[in-house]
Design a protein around this motif. Structure first.
Motif, mmCIF file in Angstrom:
data_model
loop_
_atom_site.group_PDB
_atom_site.id
_atom_site.type_symbol
_atom_site.label_atom_id
_atom_site.label_comp_id
_atom_site.label_asym_id
_atom_site.label_seq_id
_atom_site.Cartn_x
_atom_site.Cartn_y
_atom_site.Cartn_z
ATOM 1 N N GLY A 121 0.784 -1.226 0.000
ATOM 2 C CA GLY A 121 0.000 0.000 0.000
ATOM 3 C C GLY A 121 0.812 1.269 0.000
ATOM 4 O O GLY A 121 0.270 2.365 0.188
ATOM 5 N N GLY A 122 2.131 1.183 -0.212
ATOM 6 C CA GLY A 122 2.992 2.356 -0.200
ATOM 7 C C GLY A 122 3.399 2.799 -1.580
ATOM 8 O O GLY A 122 2.954 2.253 -2.588
ATOM 9 N N THR A 123 4.264 3.789 -1.612
ATOM 10 C CA THR A 123 4.793 4.314 -2.869
ATOM 11 C C THR A 123 6.310 4.186 -2.854
ATOM 12 O O THR A 123 6.960 4.709 -1.935
ATOM 13 N N PRO A 124 6.889 3.510 -3.825
ATOM 14 C CA PRO A 124 8.360 3.367 -3.864
ATOM 15 C C PRO A 124 9.046 4.723 -3.902
ATOM 16 O O PRO A 124 8.610 5.631 -4.625
ATOM 17 N N VAL A 125 10.102 4.869 -3.146
ATOM 18 C CA VAL A 125 10.851 6.117 -3.089
ATOM 19 C C VAL A 125 11.458 6.418 -4.456
ATOM 20 O O VAL A 125 11.800 5.503 -5.218
ATOM 21 N N VAL A 126 11.554 7.694 -4.769
ATOM 22 C CA VAL A 126 12.202 8.105 -6.007
ATOM 23 C C VAL A 126 13.688 7.786 -5.917
ATOM 24 O O VAL A 126 14.330 8.029 -4.888
ATOM 25 N N GLU A 127 14.216 7.250 -6.976
ATOM 26 C CA GLU A 127 15.632 6.869 -6.972
ATOM 27 C C GLU A 127 16.534 8.097 -6.788
ATOM 28 O O GLU A 127 16.369 9.098 -7.501
ATOM 29 N N PRO A 128 17.461 8.046 -5.841
ATOM 30 C CA PRO A 128 18.351 9.193 -5.626
ATOM 31 C C PRO A 128 19.327 9.359 -6.792
ATOM 32 O O PRO A 128 19.487 8.474 -7.624
ATOM 33 N N LYS A 129 19.992 10.511 -6.799
ATOM 34 C CA LYS A 129 21.124 10.704 -7.696
ATOM 35 C C LYS A 129 22.365 10.274 -6.933
ATOM 36 O O LYS A 129 22.578 10.709 -5.801
ATOM 37 N N PHE A 130 23.162 9.449 -7.571
ATOM 38 C CA PHE A 130 24.322 8.899 -6.877
ATOM 39 C C PHE A 130 25.616 9.558 -7.330
ATOM 40 O O PHE A 130 25.737 10.010 -8.490
ATOM 41 N N ASP A 131 26.535 9.615 -6.428
ATOM 42 C CA ASP A 131 27.891 10.076 -6.711
ATOM 43 C C ASP A 131 28.823 8.915 -6.366
ATOM 44 O O ASP A 131 29.206 8.729 -5.219
ATOM 45 N N PHE A 143 36.885 7.879 -4.947
ATOM 46 C CA PHE A 143 36.715 6.824 -5.957
ATOM 47 C C PHE A 143 36.351 7.418 -7.314
ATOM 48 O O PHE A 143 35.660 6.784 -8.125
ATOM 49 N N ALA A 144 36.789 8.621 -7.561
ATOM 50 C CA ALA A 144 36.409 9.351 -8.785
ATOM 51 C C ALA A 144 36.819 8.615 -10.060
ATOM 52 O O ALA A 144 36.200 8.807 -11.109
ATOM 53 N N THR A 145 37.833 7.776 -9.991
ATOM 54 C CA THR A 145 38.285 7.069 -11.188
ATOM 55 C C THR A 145 37.857 5.594 -11.200
ATOM 56 O O THR A 145 38.423 4.787 -11.923
ATOM 57 N N ALA A 146 36.848 5.273 -10.399
ATOM 58 C CA ALA A 146 36.436 3.869 -10.274
ATOM 59 C C ALA A 146 35.946 3.262 -11.581
ATOM 60 O O ALA A 146 36.004 2.045 -11.761
ATOM 61 N N PHE A 147 35.477 4.096 -12.526
ATOM 62 C CA PHE A 147 34.958 3.550 -13.779
ATOM 63 C C PHE A 147 35.952 3.649 -14.936
ATOM 64 O O PHE A 147 35.606 3.379 -16.086
ATOM 65 N N THR A 148 37.162 4.032 -14.585
ATOM 66 C CA THR A 148 38.248 3.978 -15.574
ATOM 67 C C THR A 148 39.421 3.161 -15.048
ATOM 68 O O THR A 148 40.348 2.848 -15.793
ATOM 69 N N ASN A 149 39.366 2.821 -13.782
ATOM 70 C CA ASN A 149 40.442 2.071 -13.129
ATOM 71 C C ASN A 149 39.844 0.767 -12.595
ATOM 72 O O ASN A 149 39.117 0.765 -11.590
ATOM 73 N N TYR A 150 40.132 -0.339 -13.265
ATOM 74 C CA TYR A 150 39.522 -1.634 -12.914
ATOM 75 C C TYR A 150 39.849 -2.054 -11.486
ATOM 76 O O TYR A 150 38.999 -2.574 -10.762
ATOM 77 N N GLN A 151 41.077 -1.840 -11.077
ATOM 78 C CA GLN A 151 41.474 -2.221 -9.717
ATOM 79 C C GLN A 151 40.662 -1.450 -8.684
ATOM 80 O O GLN A 151 40.217 -2.014 -7.679
ATOM 81 N N ASP A 222 43.995 0.407 -0.171
ATOM 82 C CA ASP A 222 44.847 1.518 0.237
ATOM 83 C C ASP A 222 44.074 2.827 0.217
ATOM 84 O O ASP A 222 44.335 3.722 -0.584
ATOM 85 N N ASN A 223 43.091 2.905 1.100
ATOM 86 C CA ASN A 223 42.305 4.137 1.204
ATOM 87 C C ASN A 223 41.622 4.148 2.573
ATOM 88 O O ASN A 223 40.816 3.260 2.881
ATOM 89 N N ALA A 224 41.927 5.149 3.378
ATOM 90 C CA ALA A 224 41.418 5.213 4.747
ATOM 91 C C ALA A 224 39.904 5.391 4.801
ATOM 92 O O ALA A 224 39.285 5.089 5.833
ATOM 93 N N VAL A 225 39.295 5.849 3.705
ATOM 94 C CA VAL A 225 37.850 6.088 3.700
ATOM 95 C C VAL A 225 37.075 4.807 3.994
ATOM 96 O O VAL A 225 36.019 4.830 4.624
ATOM 97 N N VAL A 226 37.597 3.673 3.535
ATOM 98 C CA VAL A 226 36.869 2.422 3.695
ATOM 99 C C VAL A 226 37.141 1.753 5.047
ATOM 100 O O VAL A 226 36.486 0.761 5.381
ATOM 101 N N GLN A 227 38.093 2.272 5.808
ATOM 102 C CA GLN A 227 38.481 1.596 7.041
ATOM 103 C C GLN A 227 37.327 1.390 8.025
ATOM 104 O O GLN A 227 37.258 0.341 8.683
ATOM 105 N N PRO A 228 36.392 2.355 8.161
ATOM 106 C CA PRO A 228 35.271 2.107 9.084
ATOM 107 C C PRO A 228 34.474 0.845 8.765
ATOM 108 O O PRO A 228 33.840 0.275 9.658
ATOM 109 N N ILE A 229 34.506 0.414 7.516
ATOM 110 C CA ILE A 229 33.792 -0.803 7.143
ATOM 111 C C ILE A 229 34.424 -2.027 7.809
ATOM 112 O O ILE A 229 33.748 -3.019 8.075
#
Length: 277
Positions: A121-131, A143-151, A222-229
């Protein structure tokens, strides 16, 4: 993801869910039996009906949780979709086949949730814009180069999958009195864990120093951003027992044998990095 995450988040929002469903065990059993008979397209509608039966007219909080789960699924699905559309990023053959399979799983989750929300009985949320740079809309995140850098792409994929596995585990205790639901949750969790392990092996095949499992709190990235995970994975105590004392196990060996959960707040902190608006 998924059905498990949905149920876990519902448990968070509604601590009385166990009582509601315990009083409706027959409905759950019927739902489980029904799932064996229905086509996949029909199952989300049946799930929505189950929520309506369990919650009567009070479906607002349930829909909120489903929409939150849908937002996370949009993120995962669009990440893999964009990667596959990035010419020259993913090698042809087995790598492309594996990422395509994972993307299709995420797409199925999105479709499932949207249909389940409508069925409730609800309405699906509008898909966000992702970065996907992880810059919260700046497009210049780590991760700005994630789609040009396979690694780097594989490293981000590993982070997302490892987050999903730990997020699920964080809510598992809320399901211990729900045998039917817990069984369904474990079925989904094992698939999520296989995704994480497969991505890790893809990284290893491309030279990364990483194993199919997590050692200590080492991300292998090799990126401290992911360390909290990965923080907290260094724990060696289970149920009050330091497992190192039970045999000739090193601390690393013990941490590899046991995974640790992430709280909802920790998961949100990771997810919001990728949401622009």
């Amino acid at each position: 993801m998924d059905f498990l995450k949905i149920l876990n988040m519902i448990e968070e929002r509604d601590p009385e869910m166990s009582d509601r469903l315990n009083s409706r065990r027959k409905a759950l059993r019927d739902f489980a039996d029904l799932g064996k008979k229905l086509t996949m397209a029909a199952v989300p509608l049946a799930m929505g009906s189950m929520f309506q039966k369990a919650y009567g007219q009070s479906t607002t909080s349930v829909v909120d949780v489903l929409n939150y789960a849908l937002t996370l699924e949009y993120l995962e699905y669009r990440f893999y979709e964009k990667a596959l559309a990035s010419a020259g990023l993913i090698p042809a053959g087995a790598p492309t086949a594996a990422i395509t399979t994972i993307m299709n799983h995420e797409k199925a989750h999105v479709n499932f949730l949207k249909t389940a929300i409508t069925g409730a009985g609800g309405t699906p949320v509008v898909e966000p814009k992702f970065d996907f740079s992880g810059g919260q809309g700046t497009g210049t995140g780590p991760f700005a180069t994630a789609f040009t850098n396979y690694q780097l792409f594989l490293a981000v994929a590993q982070s997302l999958e490892d987050t999903g596995v730990r997020a699920y585990k964080g809510q598992a205790p809320n399901l211990v009195q729900q045998n039917a639901v817990l069984t369904a949750a474990l079925n989904i969790h094992s698939v999520e864990a296989r995704h994480a392990a497969h991505i890790r092996m893809m990284r290893k095949a491309n030279g990364a120093s990483v194993k199919p499992w997590i050692t200590g709190k080492d991300s292998g990235i090799d990126n401290a951003v992911v360390q909290p995970i990965y923080n907290g994975e260094e724990n060696t105590t289970q149920a009050g027992v330091d497992v190192k004392t039970l045999g000739s196990f090193s601390a690393n060996a013990v941490t590899e044998a046991f995974d640790e959960p992430l709280t909802k707040e920790q998961v949100l902190a990771v997810a919001t990095l990728f949401i622009a608006s």
